[in-house]
Design a protein around this motif. Structure first.
Motif, PDB file in Angstrom:
ATOM      1  N   LEU A  12      -5.572  -9.938 -22.316  1.00  0.00           N
ATOM      2  CA  LEU A  12      -6.334 -10.534 -21.214  1.00  0.00           C
ATOM      3  C   LEU A  12      -6.193 -12.050 -21.274  1.00  0.00           C
ATOM      4  CD1 LEU A  12      -8.267 -10.174 -18.819  1.00  0.00           C
ATOM      5  CD2 LEU A  12     -10.162 -10.228 -20.453  1.00  0.00           C
ATOM      6  N   ILE A  13      -5.761 -12.640 -20.156  1.00  0.00           N
ATOM      7  CA  ILE A  13      -5.617 -14.089 -20.037  1.00  0.00           C
ATOM      8  C   ILE A  13      -6.670 -14.559 -19.042  1.00  0.00           C
ATOM      9  CG2 ILE A  13      -4.073 -15.978 -19.445  1.00  0.00           C
ATOM     10  CD1 ILE A  13      -1.754 -13.956 -19.786  1.00  0.00           C
ATOM     11  N   VAL A  14      -7.550 -15.467 -19.502  1.00  0.00           N
ATOM     12  CA  VAL A  14      -8.656 -15.915 -18.657  1.00  0.00           C
ATOM     13  C   VAL A  14      -8.564 -17.423 -18.464  1.00  0.00           C
ATOM     14  CG1 VAL A  14     -11.146 -15.858 -18.308  1.00  0.00           C
ATOM     15  CG2 VAL A  14     -10.061 -14.108 -19.746  1.00  0.00           C
ATOM     16  N   ALA A  47     -12.938  -6.712 -16.403  1.00  0.00           N
ATOM     17  CA  ALA A  47     -11.661  -6.175 -16.871  1.00  0.00           C
ATOM     18  C   ALA A  47     -11.824  -5.515 -18.236  1.00  0.00           C
ATOM     19  CB  ALA A  47     -10.614  -7.287 -16.942  1.00  0.00           C
ATOM     20  N   MET A  48     -12.610  -6.120 -19.107  1.00  0.00           N
ATOM     21  CA  MET A  48     -12.780  -5.586 -20.463  1.00  0.00           C
ATOM     22  C   MET A  48     -13.549  -4.276 -20.476  1.00  0.00           C
ATOM     23  SD  MET A  48     -13.011  -8.806 -22.958  1.00  0.00           S
ATOM     24  CE  MET A  48     -12.529  -7.761 -24.319  1.00  0.00           C
ATOM     25  N   LEU A  49     -14.389  -4.066 -19.485  1.00  0.00           N
ATOM     26  CA  LEU A  49     -15.121  -2.806 -19.403  1.00  0.00           C
ATOM     27  C   LEU A  49     -14.257  -1.704 -18.790  1.00  0.00           C
ATOM     28  CD1 LEU A  49     -18.647  -4.135 -18.385  1.00  0.00           C
ATOM     29  CD2 LEU A  49     -17.918  -3.263 -20.621  1.00  0.00           C
ATOM     30  N   LYS A  75     -18.731 -10.487 -27.167  1.00  0.00           N
ATOM     31  CA  LYS A  75     -19.133 -10.108 -28.525  1.00  0.00           C
ATOM     32  C   LYS A  75     -20.461  -9.344 -28.554  1.00  0.00           C
ATOM     33  CE  LYS A  75     -15.556 -11.541 -30.624  1.00  0.00           C
ATOM     34  NZ  LYS A  75     -14.682 -10.585 -31.271  1.00  0.00           N
ATOM     35  N   ARG A  76     -21.239  -9.409 -27.486  1.00  0.00           N
ATOM     36  CA  ARG A  76     -22.517  -8.674 -27.420  1.00  0.00           C
ATOM     37  C   ARG A  76     -22.337  -7.203 -27.058  1.00  0.00           C
ATOM     38  NH1 ARG A  76     -24.605 -13.044 -24.087  1.00  0.00           N
ATOM     39  NH2 ARG A  76     -25.388 -14.579 -25.536  1.00  0.00           N
ATOM     40  N   LEU A  77     -21.244  -6.879 -26.399  1.00  0.00           N
ATOM     41  CA  LEU A  77     -21.032  -5.510 -25.924  1.00  0.00           C
ATOM     42  C   LEU A  77     -20.388  -4.662 -27.013  1.00  0.00           C
ATOM     43  CD1 LEU A  77     -19.595  -6.340 -22.387  1.00  0.00           C
ATOM     44  CD2 LEU A  77     -21.897  -5.517 -22.907  1.00  0.00           C
ATOM     45  N   ASP A  78     -20.960  -3.488 -27.274  1.00  0.00           N
ATOM     46  CA  ASP A  78     -20.404  -2.595 -28.295  1.00  0.00           C
ATOM     47  C   ASP A  78     -18.943  -2.252 -28.015  1.00  0.00           C
ATOM     48  OD1 ASP A  78     -22.677  -2.487 -29.842  1.00  0.00           O
ATOM     49  OD2 ASP A  78     -23.428  -0.644 -28.921  1.00  0.00           O
ATOM     50  N   GLN A  79     -18.608  -2.059 -26.745  1.00  0.00           N
ATOM     51  CA  GLN A  79     -17.270  -1.647 -26.344  1.00  0.00           C
ATOM     52  C   GLN A  79     -16.228  -2.741 -26.615  1.00  0.00           C
ATOM     53  OE1 GLN A  79     -17.186  -0.213 -22.322  1.00  0.00           O
ATOM     54  NE2 GLN A  79     -14.987  -0.494 -22.114  1.00  0.00           N
ATOM     55  N   THR A  80     -16.639  -4.014 -26.629  1.00  0.00           N
ATOM     56  CA  THR A  80     -15.676  -5.116 -26.702  1.00  0.00           C
ATOM     57  C   THR A  80     -15.882  -6.059 -27.886  1.00  0.00           C
ATOM     58  OG1 THR A  80     -17.076  -6.481 -25.253  1.00  0.00           O
ATOM     59  CG2 THR A  80     -15.393  -5.114 -24.187  1.00  0.00           C
ATOM     60  N   LYS A  81     -16.882  -5.833 -28.693  1.00  0.00           N
ATOM     61  CA  LYS A  81     -17.241  -6.805 -29.727  1.00  0.00           C
ATOM     62  C   LYS A  81     -16.172  -7.005 -30.796  1.00  0.00           C
ATOM     63  CE  LYS A  81     -19.982  -3.527 -32.439  1.00  0.00           C
ATOM     64  NZ  LYS A  81     -21.345  -3.184 -32.809  1.00  0.00           N
ATOM     65  N   HIS A  82     -15.254  -6.060 -30.958  1.00  0.00           N
ATOM     66  CA  HIS A  82     -14.226  -6.183 -31.993  1.00  0.00           C
ATOM     67  C   HIS A  82     -12.917  -6.787 -31.480  1.00  0.00           C
ATOM     68  CE1 HIS A  82     -16.773  -4.159 -34.796  1.00  0.00           C
ATOM     69  NE2 HIS A  82     -16.899  -3.132 -33.975  1.00  0.00           N
ATOM     70  N   VAL A  83     -12.858  -7.099 -30.182  1.00  0.00           N
ATOM     71  CA  VAL A  83     -11.633  -7.662 -29.618  1.00  0.00           C
ATOM     72  C   VAL A  83     -11.535  -9.140 -30.023  1.00  0.00           C
ATOM     73  CG1 VAL A  83     -10.360  -8.157 -27.497  1.00  0.00           C
ATOM     74  CG2 VAL A  83     -11.751  -6.074 -27.655  1.00  0.00           C
ATOM     75  N   PRO A  84     -10.426  -9.541 -30.654  1.00  0.00           N
ATOM     76  CA  PRO A  84     -10.289 -10.942 -31.040  1.00  0.00           C
ATOM     77  C   PRO A  84     -10.113 -11.851 -29.828  1.00  0.00           C
ATOM     78  CG  PRO A  84      -8.336  -9.701 -31.679  1.00  0.00           C
ATOM     79  CD  PRO A  84      -9.306  -8.723 -31.099  1.00  0.00           C
ATOM     80  N   ILE A  85     -10.712 -13.015 -29.911  1.00  0.00           N
ATOM     81  CA  ILE A  85     -10.669 -14.002 -28.829  1.00  0.00           C
ATOM     82  C   ILE A  85     -10.031 -15.274 -29.365  1.00  0.00           C
ATOM     83  CG2 ILE A  85     -12.041 -15.421 -27.261  1.00  0.00           C
ATOM     84  CD1 ILE A  85     -14.222 -13.199 -27.453  1.00  0.00           C
TER      85      ILE A  85
END
Length: 195
Positions: A12-14, A47-49, A75-85
């Motif tokens: 993901l590019i933001v 997009a992350m959801l 980082k607050r969402l369980d579904q996305t909290k482990h994705v490196p930023i």
């Protein structure tokens, strides 16, 4: 034995500026991954959801929800909290940018103007980690499936023992049940050590 072709990962590019998105796509294109664009923090969260990402490249300075706030929400969402930023900052970034970024869970920083080689190297590291984590998760699922199959086999043996012999020795049956409970303790969390 060949592992087969490597599936492309989602990145993901933001960034709120079209020219920056185009530049990132040009730099990351040689990696042959699936690049997904977002022009705001809100679009990034949506997009992350919708899909899984190996890494997020996130501009710090955006109107509305800035990169820090977007990262904090990811980082607050369980579904996305482990994705490196990886936070992208301008050359004017102050020292407190790093503190703020790391405190909300950013994995890394990169400063504009971007060195293409450095960015591709950092992204490749996170892609490798993502693939290895997926392999570990798949391996763990297979181990759990194997253990559950073994438990099912043992339950069938106990059922046959009970059905075939109405006068089954209590000690032999107790031994089989204890063995089964030990096997279940290895697979099911919270079962270890229960009588």
């Amino acid at each position: 034995m060949s592992a087969g072709p490597i599936e492309p990962c989602n990145i993901l590019i933001v960034d709120d500026m079209e020219e920056n998105l185009v530049a990132f796509e040009a730099v990351l294109g040689p990696l042959h991954q699936h690049l997904v664009r977002a022009r705001s923090g809100e679009q990034a969260l949506k997009a992350m959801l919708r899909q899984e990402f190996a890494v997020v490249l996130l501009d710090v300075r955006m109107p509305g929800m800035d990169g820090f706030e977007t990262a904090a929400n990811i980082k607050r969402l369980d579904q996305t909290k482990h994705v490196p930023i990886i936070l992208v900052t301008g050359t004017e970034a102050s020292a407190d940018y790093a503190y703020r970024g790391y405190s909300i869970g950013a994995a890394d920083f990169i400063t504009k103007p971007i060195d293409p080689w450095v960015l591709r190297t950092k992204i490749n590291i996170f892609l490798d980690l993502y693939r290895k984590n997926r392999q570990l998760a798949s391996h763990a699922q297979q181990l759990d499936a194997d253990r559950l199959a073994e438990i099912s086999r043992r339950l069938t043996q106990i059922e046959l023992l009970l059905r075939d012999s109405p006068e089954t020795r209590t000690a032999a049956l107790a031994d089989r049940v204890a063995e089964l409970e030990r096997a279940m303790g290895a697979v099911l969390p919270g079962r270890a050590g229960r009588p």
